[in-house]
Design a protein around this motif. Sequence first.
Motif, mmCIF file in Angstrom:
data_model
loop_
_atom_site.group_PDB
_atom_site.id
_atom_site.type_symbol
_atom_site.label_atom_id
_atom_site.label_comp_id
_atom_site.label_asym_id
_atom_site.label_seq_id
_atom_site.Cartn_x
_atom_site.Cartn_y
_atom_site.Cartn_z
ATOM 1 N N GLU A 293 0.836 -1.204 0.000
ATOM 2 C CA GLU A 293 0.000 0.000 0.000
ATOM 3 C C GLU A 293 0.868 1.249 0.000
ATOM 4 O O GLU A 293 0.567 2.240 -0.685
ATOM 5 C CB GLU A 293 -0.918 -0.013 1.223
ATOM 6 C CG GLU A 293 -1.882 1.172 1.264
ATOM 7 C CD GLU A 293 -2.773 1.171 2.485
ATOM 8 O OE1 GLU A 293 -3.788 1.881 2.456
ATOM 9 O OE2 GLU A 293 -2.445 0.475 3.459
ATOM 10 N N VAL A 294 1.964 1.226 0.754
ATOM 11 C CA VAL A 294 2.888 2.361 0.774
ATOM 12 C C VAL A 294 3.588 2.478 -0.583
ATOM 13 O O VAL A 294 3.806 3.583 -1.091
ATOM 14 C CB VAL A 294 3.909 2.210 1.920
ATOM 15 C CG1 VAL A 294 4.808 3.442 2.005
ATOM 16 C CG2 VAL A 294 3.199 1.983 3.250
ATOM 17 N N GLU A 295 3.924 1.339 -1.163
ATOM 18 C CA GLU A 295 4.536 1.351 -2.498
ATOM 19 C C GLU A 295 3.615 2.002 -3.519
ATOM 20 O O GLU A 295 4.053 2.813 -4.349
ATOM 21 C CB GLU A 295 4.879 -0.086 -2.916
ATOM 22 C CG GLU A 295 5.982 -0.717 -2.099
ATOM 23 C CD GLU A 295 6.106 -2.216 -2.320
ATOM 24 O OE1 GLU A 295 6.965 -2.840 -1.682
ATOM 25 O OE2 GLU A 295 5.324 -2.770 -3.127
ATOM 26 N N ASP A 296 2.346 1.663 -3.457
ATOM 27 C CA ASP A 296 1.380 2.231 -4.397
ATOM 28 C C ASP A 296 1.322 3.747 -4.260
ATOM 29 O O ASP A 296 1.233 4.478 -5.254
ATOM 30 C CB ASP A 296 -0.001 1.623 -4.157
ATOM 31 C CG ASP A 296 -1.059 2.176 -5.095
ATOM 32 O OD1 ASP A 296 -1.011 1.846 -6.296
ATOM 33 O OD2 ASP A 296 -1.913 2.951 -4.637
ATOM 34 N N GLN B 260 8.949 -1.782 14.734
ATOM 35 C CA GLN B 260 9.380 -1.702 13.348
ATOM 36 C C GLN B 260 9.058 -0.307 12.832
ATOM 37 O O GLN B 260 8.180 0.374 13.350
ATOM 38 C CB GLN B 260 8.637 -2.720 12.471
ATOM 39 C CG GLN B 260 9.088 -4.169 12.591
ATOM 40 C CD GLN B 260 8.333 -5.041 11.601
ATOM 41 O OE1 GLN B 260 7.113 -5.090 11.608
ATOM 42 N NE2 GLN B 260 9.057 -5.733 10.746
ATOM 43 N N ILE B 261 9.792 0.106 11.816
ATOM 44 C CA ILE B 261 9.417 1.296 11.066
ATOM 45 C C ILE B 261 9.312 0.919 9.590
ATOM 46 O O ILE B 261 9.836 -0.106 9.150
ATOM 47 C CB ILE B 261 10.424 2.453 11.231
ATOM 48 C CG1 ILE B 261 11.817 2.046 10.727
ATOM 49 C CG2 ILE B 261 10.470 2.942 12.653
ATOM 50 C CD1 ILE B 261 12.787 3.204 10.623
ATOM 51 N N VAL C 271 3.367 10.824 0.621
ATOM 52 C CA VAL C 271 2.702 9.615 1.110
ATOM 53 C C VAL C 271 1.700 9.965 2.204
ATOM 54 O O VAL C 271 0.571 9.444 2.231
ATOM 55 C CB VAL C 271 3.732 8.593 1.624
ATOM 56 C CG1 VAL C 271 3.039 7.434 2.340
ATOM 57 C CG2 VAL C 271 4.576 8.065 0.471
ATOM 58 N N LYS C 272 2.074 10.871 3.095
ATOM 59 C CA LYS C 272 1.162 11.275 4.176
ATOM 60 C C LYS C 272 -0.139 11.853 3.628
ATOM 61 O O LYS C 272 -1.192 11.734 4.258
ATOM 62 C CB LYS C 272 1.827 12.316 5.073
ATOM 63 C CG LYS C 272 2.945 11.793 5.949
ATOM 64 C CD LYS C 272 3.501 12.929 6.800
ATOM 65 C CE LYS C 272 4.701 12.503 7.604
ATOM 66 N NZ LYS C 272 5.256 13.630 8.401
ATOM 67 N N ALA C 273 -0.051 12.505 2.481
ATOM 68 C CA ALA C 273 -1.239 13.101 1.883
ATOM 69 C C ALA C 273 -2.092 12.080 1.145
ATOM 70 O O ALA C 273 -3.273 12.325 0.883
ATOM 71 C CB ALA C 273 -0.835 14.225 0.922
ATOM 72 N N LYS D 42 1.452 5.580 8.127
ATOM 73 C CA LYS D 42 2.006 4.594 7.202
ATOM 74 C C LYS D 42 3.219 5.112 6.415
ATOM 75 O O LYS D 42 3.835 4.350 5.671
ATOM 76 C CB LYS D 42 0.931 4.155 6.205
ATOM 77 C CG LYS D 42 -0.301 3.529 6.849
ATOM 78 C CD LYS D 42 -1.365 3.202 5.814
ATOM 79 C CE LYS D 42 -2.629 2.650 6.457
ATOM 80 N NZ LYS D 42 -3.690 2.354 5.470
ATOM 81 N N TYR D 43 3.570 6.370 6.580
ATOM 82 C CA TYR D 43 4.632 6.930 5.734
ATOM 83 C C TYR D 43 5.984 6.295 6.048
ATOM 84 O O TYR D 43 6.225 5.846 7.173
ATOM 85 C CB TYR D 43 4.678 8.455 5.881
ATOM 86 C CG TYR D 43 5.547 8.971 7.017
ATOM 87 C CD1 TYR D 43 6.852 9.376 6.775
ATOM 88 C CD2 TYR D 43 5.062 9.069 8.317
ATOM 89 C CE1 TYR D 43 7.656 9.858 7.803
ATOM 90 C CE2 TYR D 43 5.839 9.546 9.345
ATOM 91 C CZ TYR D 43 7.151 9.945 9.087
ATOM 92 O OH TYR D 43 7.944 10.414 10.101
#
Length: 540
Positions: free
Chosen positions: A453-456, A479-480, A505-507, A513-514
């Motif tokens: 999801e972060v990759e997307d 974990q981060i 990413v935050k937006a 999740k960033y």
Amino acid sequence: MTAIAAPRSGHEDGFTRDHLPPRGLWPELCFDLPELQYPDRLNCAAELLDRAIARGWGDRIAIHAATGRWTYAQLQQQVDRIAHVLRGPLGLRTGNRVLLRGANHPMMAACVLAVLKAGLVAVPTMPLLRARELGAILGKAQVNAVLCADALRGELDAAEHLPATVSYFNGAGGPDSLESLMRDAPATDFAPCDTSADDVCLISFTSGTTGIPKGTMHFHRDVLAICDCFPRSTLKTRHDDIFVGTPPLAFTFGLGGLLLFPLRVGAATVLLEKLTPETLLQAIAHYQATICFTAPTFYRQMAPLASRYDLAALRKSVSAGEALPLATREAWQQATGLRMIDGIGATELLHIFISAADDEIRPGATGKPIPGYQACVLDPDGHPLGPGVIGRLAVKGPTGCRYLADGRQRDYVINGWNLTGDAYEMDADGYFFYRSRTDDMIISAGYNIAGPEVEDALLRHPAVAECGVVGRADEERGQIVEAFVVLKAGFEGSDALALELQEFVKAQIAPYKYPRALRFMAALPRTETGKLQRFKLRQE
């Protein structure tokens, strides 16, 4: 083992029943404890709230908040008015889905209970979710109406699949607000919907390892089952307890620990928004809280501050959401004298199913299956492993995974067992020790974060050609999120670009999740078929 027949549904809208997995893909359910024998006709909100009033608990405090406190009778009045609005002016039919959006606040609690009491299906959402994430949930659950805190309306208004029926609360109180509709609602009691014990009442969404949200469907009897297992056997909850903590009511850990469990025994809860380690300690002292729910990250940060606050009333501290480091357990005990209750649960099973308290605690172990649940460790072929061997954690009990129209049901339920995605080892005494995740889920400060999801989100930035996201061990957060990014021609990696990507990413998705760490790469490690080798990124 008890087989449960399907009694007549109380739902006019059959969406949830029609989208349950085939029966052959359900986990095996166990109802061996006497307290888990429920009647065929059951409304969990009526059992939790109306039954409390019938027992004479109306004058007890149900909810403490920054804005004041509600007794059980006042909570019931609010719940009944909201239920009248849902079934009256908003025109909802039993079985319709209602998305709920709000921080930990009495009105959010009342909305959840009203949806359940009215025979509707609650779809709680985390306050930090962005429009794109909300749109996916709205579409998948085919939501019919929304109840949303006014402060959180921005992302909701921008979401796709938003239904026509939306009502806001905790705002200015305009003519279309929920509070305005409640004032015009009948002041009479609302008769709880005659629902079946196995009517779906809750769809809780969790990110899958692919980043595509999974809706986990829970019945009225499931809500009561979690109240009659962990809090009864492990917490030994009492009517004079005062619960406090950080997990949102939209998260099943918070829904149980900060609303359902207190109601079941006539206790009180403290609902506060945007807590920090300092303000949580202040709340424990101010409200004389007796049971605290939060993640290891908070306990780790609270331990060195604990001596500044009066924590004498606190008798139980529960840690869940991520692995509990032994150092954190020891630091908390040294600071407070309390032995931490560790626990593992899952959205798919609704709440904690392995834990230990008091003299049953074994340092380094999560614990044993709580009464009502069974657990074992399986090898890759699905066969049980003996002590001392790491394998896949498998669980069964009165609750279990039922995904909303999702093929991943076949991956989560194997031979009747729920496979949580965790690697565990069991010792000769039956204690379970966490070793790692078996999938690509990242667990950071108690939040589940799907790397894809972060990759997307990163790939939507014009500078990013490709990327890979993994979890990296971190002393503070467990974990981060770490991102490895390959840039398009014409772009050059820099601290400024890294910060820009993080803000981007935050937006796009929930800010927690960033990627807290970001590295620029010339290329990503892939197999001959082009599959990303995340294990090599972890080695980096």
